[in-house]
Each structure stands twice: as C-alpha cells, then as structure tokens.
Write a protein that holds these residues in place. Structure first.
Motif, PDB file in Angstrom:
ATOM      1  N   PHE A 128     -37.882  -7.248 -13.317  1.00 33.98           N
ATOM      2  CA  PHE A 128     -37.953  -5.716 -13.313  1.00 33.98           C
ATOM      3  C   PHE A 128     -38.102  -5.251 -14.656  1.00 33.98           C
ATOM      4  CE2 PHE A 128     -35.848  -7.480  -9.538  1.00 33.98           C
ATOM      5  CZ  PHE A 128     -35.636  -6.147  -8.700  1.00 33.98           C
ATOM      6  N   VAL A 129     -39.041  -4.384 -14.759  1.00 37.71           N
ATOM      7  CA  VAL A 129     -39.500  -3.981 -16.073  1.00 37.71           C
ATOM      8  C   VAL A 129     -39.301  -2.398 -16.127  1.00 37.71           C
ATOM      9  CG1 VAL A 129     -41.541  -4.020 -17.779  1.00 37.71           C
ATOM     10  CG2 VAL A 129     -41.136  -5.798 -16.218  1.00 37.71           C
ATOM     11  N   PRO A 130     -38.868  -1.794 -17.159  1.00 39.83           N
ATOM     12  CA  PRO A 130     -38.783  -0.319 -17.165  1.00 39.83           C
ATOM     13  C   PRO A 130     -40.216   0.293 -17.563  1.00 39.83           C
ATOM     14  CG  PRO A 130     -37.246  -1.258 -18.657  1.00 39.83           C
ATOM     15  CD  PRO A 130     -37.863  -2.559 -18.077  1.00 39.83           C
ATOM     16  N   ILE A 131     -40.275   1.235 -16.979  1.00 42.85           N
ATOM     17  CA  ILE A 131     -41.889   1.941 -16.997  1.00 42.85           C
ATOM     18  C   ILE A 131     -42.401   2.017 -18.369  1.00 42.85           C
ATOM     19  CG2 ILE A 131     -41.251   4.219 -16.949  1.00 42.85           C
ATOM     20  CD1 ILE A 131     -43.619   2.977 -14.310  1.00 42.85           C
ATOM     21  N   HIS A 132     -41.506   2.134 -19.336  1.00 40.48           N
ATOM     22  CA  HIS A 132     -42.362   2.616 -20.522  1.00 40.48           C
ATOM     23  C   HIS A 132     -42.235   1.301 -21.464  1.00 40.48           C
ATOM     24  CE1 HIS A 132     -37.839   2.119 -21.189  1.00 40.48           C
ATOM     25  NE2 HIS A 132     -38.046   1.684 -22.399  1.00 40.48           N
ATOM     26  N   LYS A 133     -42.089  -0.083 -20.746  1.00 38.35           N
ATOM     27  CA  LYS A 133     -42.152  -1.231 -21.542  1.00 38.35           C
ATOM     28  C   LYS A 133     -43.509  -2.071 -20.917  1.00 38.35           C
ATOM     29  CE  LYS A 133     -38.478  -1.301 -23.906  1.00 38.35           C
ATOM     30  NZ  LYS A 133     -38.139  -1.754 -25.434  1.00 38.35           N
ATOM     31  N   GLN A 134     -44.169  -2.913 -21.909  1.00 36.28           N
ATOM     32  CA  GLN A 134     -45.266  -3.645 -21.602  1.00 36.28           C
ATOM     33  C   GLN A 134     -44.950  -4.534 -20.447  1.00 36.28           C
ATOM     34  OE1 GLN A 134     -48.339  -3.086 -22.707  1.00 36.28           O
ATOM     35  NE2 GLN A 134     -48.501  -2.179 -24.646  1.00 36.28           N
ATOM     36  N   ILE A 135     -45.991  -4.790 -19.509  1.00 36.48           N
ATOM     37  CA  ILE A 135     -45.741  -5.823 -18.631  1.00 36.48           C
ATOM     38  C   ILE A 135     -45.868  -7.106 -19.241  1.00 36.48           C
ATOM     39  CG2 ILE A 135     -46.745  -6.740 -16.517  1.00 36.48           C
ATOM     40  CD1 ILE A 135     -47.567  -4.045 -15.681  1.00 36.48           C
ATOM     41  N   PRO A 136     -44.973  -8.165 -19.119  1.00 37.61           N
ATOM     42  CA  PRO A 136     -45.281  -9.357 -19.620  1.00 37.61           C
ATOM     43  C   PRO A 136     -46.317 -10.248 -19.173  1.00 37.61           C
ATOM     44  CG  PRO A 136     -43.499  -9.656 -17.877  1.00 37.61           C
ATOM     45  CD  PRO A 136     -43.809  -7.894 -18.010  1.00 37.61           C
ATOM     46  N   ASP A 137     -46.978 -11.204 -20.178  1.00 40.95           N
ATOM     47  CA  ASP A 137     -48.031 -11.962 -19.777  1.00 40.95           C
ATOM     48  C   ASP A 137     -47.798 -12.540 -18.635  1.00 40.95           C
ATOM     49  OD1 ASP A 137     -50.538 -12.894 -20.902  1.00 40.95           O
ATOM     50  OD2 ASP A 137     -49.566 -14.867 -20.683  1.00 40.95           O
ATOM     51  N   ARG A 138     -48.973 -12.767 -17.755  1.00 40.52           N
ATOM     52  CA  ARG A 138     -48.857 -13.533 -16.520  1.00 40.52           C
ATOM     53  C   ARG A 138     -48.568 -15.182 -16.940  1.00 40.52           C
ATOM     54  NH1 ARG A 138     -52.684 -12.589 -11.315  1.00 40.52           N
ATOM     55  NH2 ARG A 138     -51.580 -13.912  -9.783  1.00 40.52           N
ATOM     56  N   LYS A 139     -49.247 -15.494 -18.019  1.00 40.91           N
ATOM     57  CA  LYS A 139     -49.309 -17.155 -18.146  1.00 40.91           C
ATOM     58  C   LYS A 139     -47.833 -17.468 -18.526  1.00 40.91           C
ATOM     59  CE  LYS A 139     -54.272 -17.579 -18.907  1.00 40.91           C
ATOM     60  NZ  LYS A 139     -55.423 -18.049 -20.018  1.00 40.91           N
ATOM     61  N   GLU A 140     -47.464 -16.546 -19.561  1.00 39.37           N
ATOM     62  CA  GLU A 140     -46.036 -16.895 -19.960  1.00 39.37           C
ATOM     63  C   GLU A 140     -44.960 -16.466 -19.002  1.00 39.37           C
ATOM     64  OE1 GLU A 140     -45.594 -14.974 -23.663  1.00 39.37           O
ATOM     65  OE2 GLU A 140     -47.301 -15.982 -24.825  1.00 39.37           O
ATOM     66  N   ASN A 141     -45.004 -15.659 -18.328  1.00 39.61           N
ATOM     67  CA  ASN A 141     -44.134 -15.214 -17.509  1.00 39.61           C
ATOM     68  C   ASN A 141     -44.590 -14.973 -16.087  1.00 39.61           C
ATOM     69  OD1 ASN A 141     -41.655 -14.792 -19.368  1.00 39.61           O
ATOM     70  ND2 ASN A 141     -43.002 -13.676 -20.242  1.00 39.61           N
ATOM     71  N   PRO A 142     -45.014 -15.940 -15.171  1.00 41.90           N
ATOM     72  CA  PRO A 142     -45.514 -15.711 -13.783  1.00 41.90           C
ATOM     73  C   PRO A 142     -44.357 -15.227 -12.930  1.00 41.90           C
ATOM     74  CG  PRO A 142     -44.936 -18.007 -14.255  1.00 41.90           C
ATOM     75  CD  PRO A 142     -44.778 -17.245 -15.562  1.00 41.90           C
ATOM     76  N   GLY A 143     -44.871 -14.307 -12.005  1.00 39.34           N
ATOM     77  CA  GLY A 143     -43.784 -13.654 -11.098  1.00 39.34           C
ATOM     78  C   GLY A 143     -44.095 -12.249 -10.615  1.00 39.34           C
ATOM     79  N   PHE A 144     -43.655 -11.649  -9.785  1.00 40.78           N
ATOM     80  CA  PHE A 144     -44.022 -10.551  -9.360  1.00 40.78           C
ATOM     81  C   PHE A 144     -43.330  -9.410 -10.273  1.00 40.78           C
ATOM     82  CE2 PHE A 144     -43.802 -12.655  -5.342  1.00 40.78           C
ATOM     83  CZ  PHE A 144     -44.956 -12.501  -4.850  1.00 40.78           C
ATOM     84  N   ILE A 145     -43.821  -8.188 -10.451  1.00 46.53           N
ATOM     85  CA  ILE A 145     -43.663  -6.997 -11.261  1.00 46.53           C
ATOM     86  C   ILE A 145     -42.912  -6.024 -10.629  1.00 46.53           C
ATOM     87  CG2 ILE A 145     -44.126  -5.357 -13.255  1.00 46.53           C
ATOM     88  CD1 ILE A 145     -44.183  -8.437 -14.097  1.00 46.53           C
ATOM     89  N   VAL A 146     -41.788  -5.340 -10.790  1.00 47.30           N
ATOM     90  CA  VAL A 146     -40.918  -4.462 -10.276  1.00 47.30           C
ATOM     91  C   VAL A 146     -40.870  -3.078 -11.278  1.00 47.30           C
ATOM     92  CG1 VAL A 146     -39.521  -3.193  -8.916  1.00 47.30           C
ATOM     93  CG2 VAL A 146     -40.258  -5.631  -8.268  1.00 47.30           C
ATOM     94  N   GLN A 147     -41.454  -1.880 -11.140  1.00 53.59           N
ATOM     95  CA  GLN A 147     -41.170  -0.810 -12.029  1.00 53.59           C
ATOM     96  C   GLN A 147     -40.801   0.656 -11.225  1.00 53.59           C
ATOM     97  OE1 GLN A 147     -44.905  -0.917 -14.237  1.00 53.59           O
ATOM     98  NE2 GLN A 147     -43.621  -1.017 -16.141  1.00 53.59           N
ATOM     99  N   GLN A 148     -40.906   0.404  -9.815  1.00 56.28           N
ATOM    100  CA  GLN A 148     -40.793   1.646  -9.101  1.00 56.28           C
ATOM    101  C   GLN A 148     -39.909   1.123  -7.657  1.00 56.28           C
ATOM    102  OE1 GLN A 148     -43.051   5.115  -9.481  1.00 56.28           O
ATOM    103  NE2 GLN A 148     -44.898   3.618  -9.611  1.00 56.28           N
ATOM    104  N   VAL A 149     -39.180   2.105  -7.141  1.00 54.45           N
ATOM    105  CA  VAL A 149     -38.320   1.816  -5.971  1.00 54.45           C
ATOM    106  C   VAL A 149     -38.952   2.837  -4.868  1.00 54.45           C
ATOM    107  CG1 VAL A 149     -36.160   2.383  -4.981  1.00 54.45           C
ATOM    108  CG2 VAL A 149     -36.468   1.832  -7.382  1.00 54.45           C
TER     109      VAL A 149
END
Length: 214
Positions: A128-149
């Motif tokens: 779960f990533v705030p909309i104003h933050k950079q999305i984490p690198d996929r290789k270092e942090n694999p997994g789904f990304i959620v920024q909205q409901v």
C-alpha cells in the motif's frame, strides 16, 4: 461467489483451538485464527490469491479478514475475503478507460464475501503506497501495488490517503499503509520535475481521473 474447488488430495484443516462459536445445530460454526492447506498456514489478515470467478480471468487478490475463518458443522472450512480489483475488472461512470500507473497495480475495496478455503491458491504480497510516493522497485520489492480504493457501489476510485472514509474503514487503510511503509522503508516523494515523461503522464491521468470520480 467463488465456487468450491473440488480437490480430494488437498488436506485443509483449522489450526489451534476455536476462539468463538456461533449458531446452533447444523448452523453451528467454530471460528479459528488460522488454517492449513497442503502444509501451508494461512492466518487472519494474510493477503492471498484466490481462484477467479470465471476460468479465463486472472486470480483474484484478497485479504483473509479477522474473525472469519470458520468450520461448518459438516467440517468444511470457509473464509471471508476482502477483495481487491484489477484495473480491467472495474466499472467506471466516467468516460474512457483507466490506465494503471504500474502493471502491478490493483485497487483496494471494502467488498467482503465468503469463499471455501479450497479456493485459496497461495499467499501474495500487496504494498500500500501513498499516491505522492515513488512506487518501489519491482526487483527489490515484488508484489502488487495499491494506491487507490474502488467504491463497488458508486463505481468510483478514491485515493488511499483521502481522510473521508467511515471510521473503521479509514482505520483499516491507515493500518495497511503503516504496515507497508514499515516493510518498504523510506520511499521518495514523487517529483514531476524529475520524473520520466511516462511517469509524469501517468500522474496527470491519475489526477484527472480522481477529480472526475471522487
């Protein structure tokens, strides 16, 4: 509702002692904090992949919700899931289609329903990533990304960081954000001046889409 997956070889059983009982007779249920399937333990609040509603769809992503791993009187194990939605699954009242900011993006929702434990495929990671933050690198942090409901009733999207959800819903979101940020560490703020043109365009689409639907 997801149909029960018939697999006689799967050994599914509750773990520990029941902490709550509900109902009487054939409707009686015993509630547990975890269950085991094929040697893997699944607990309340785990994020998992679930057999899709239709065979041609991708697996559903869900959270196993608190208090809702139950064994029925016939021995079946049922779990309550809280669903996520993939961009291609959502319905929009606005015009145009939603363009995800990342191939891993899914949307949080407050929809809950009950499914058989056999439908749970395996665990997965959801950030779960705030909309104003950079999305984490996929290789270092694999997994789904959620920024909205995703509002399944109004067919609208809203940002995770909006403080306009009902009390317990806002608390759920705040806890999930905090857990993710502790796991991911410090994430840089999204700076449009330093962003790649594609990233800047994606952020603009988010803002336009958000104004239209929220």
């Amino acid at each position: 509702m997801v149909e029960k997956v018939e697999d006689a070889d799967r050994d599914i059983k509750p773990i520990g002692e029941p902490f709550r009982f509900y109902g009487k007779g054939r409707g009686r249920r015993c509630h547990y904090k975890a269950f085991e399937s094929e040697g893997i333990q699944y607990a309340l609040e785990d994020t998992v992949l679930v057999v899709p509603d239709e065979t041609k769809q991708k697996p559903n992503v869900a959270i196993i919700k608190i208090y809702d791993i139950a064994q029925t009187s016939d021995g079946s194990i049922m779990v309550t899931r809280q669903r996520f939605y993939r961009p291609e699954e959502i319905e929009n009242k606005g015009d145009g289609s939603w363009q995800p900011c990342d191939p891993r993006e899914i949307f949080y929702s407050f929809r809950r329903d009950e499914i058989p434990a056999e439908s749970v495929m395996h665990k997965c990671v959801v950030h779960f990533v705030p909309i104003h933050k950079q999305i984490p690198d996929r290789k270092e942090n694999p997994g789904f990304i959620v920024q909205q409901v995703y509002d399944t009733i109004e067919k609208k999207l809203g940002k995770l960081t909006h403080k306009n959800y009902e009390g317990h819903k806002q608390l759920e979101i705040d806890i999930l954000l905090q857990k993710s940020l502790r796991r991911l560490g410090d994430l840089s703020d999204f700076n449009t001046e330093d962003a790649h043109p594609d990233q800047e365009d994606q952020l603009k689409r988010k803002r336009i889409f958000g104004r239209r639907n929220v």
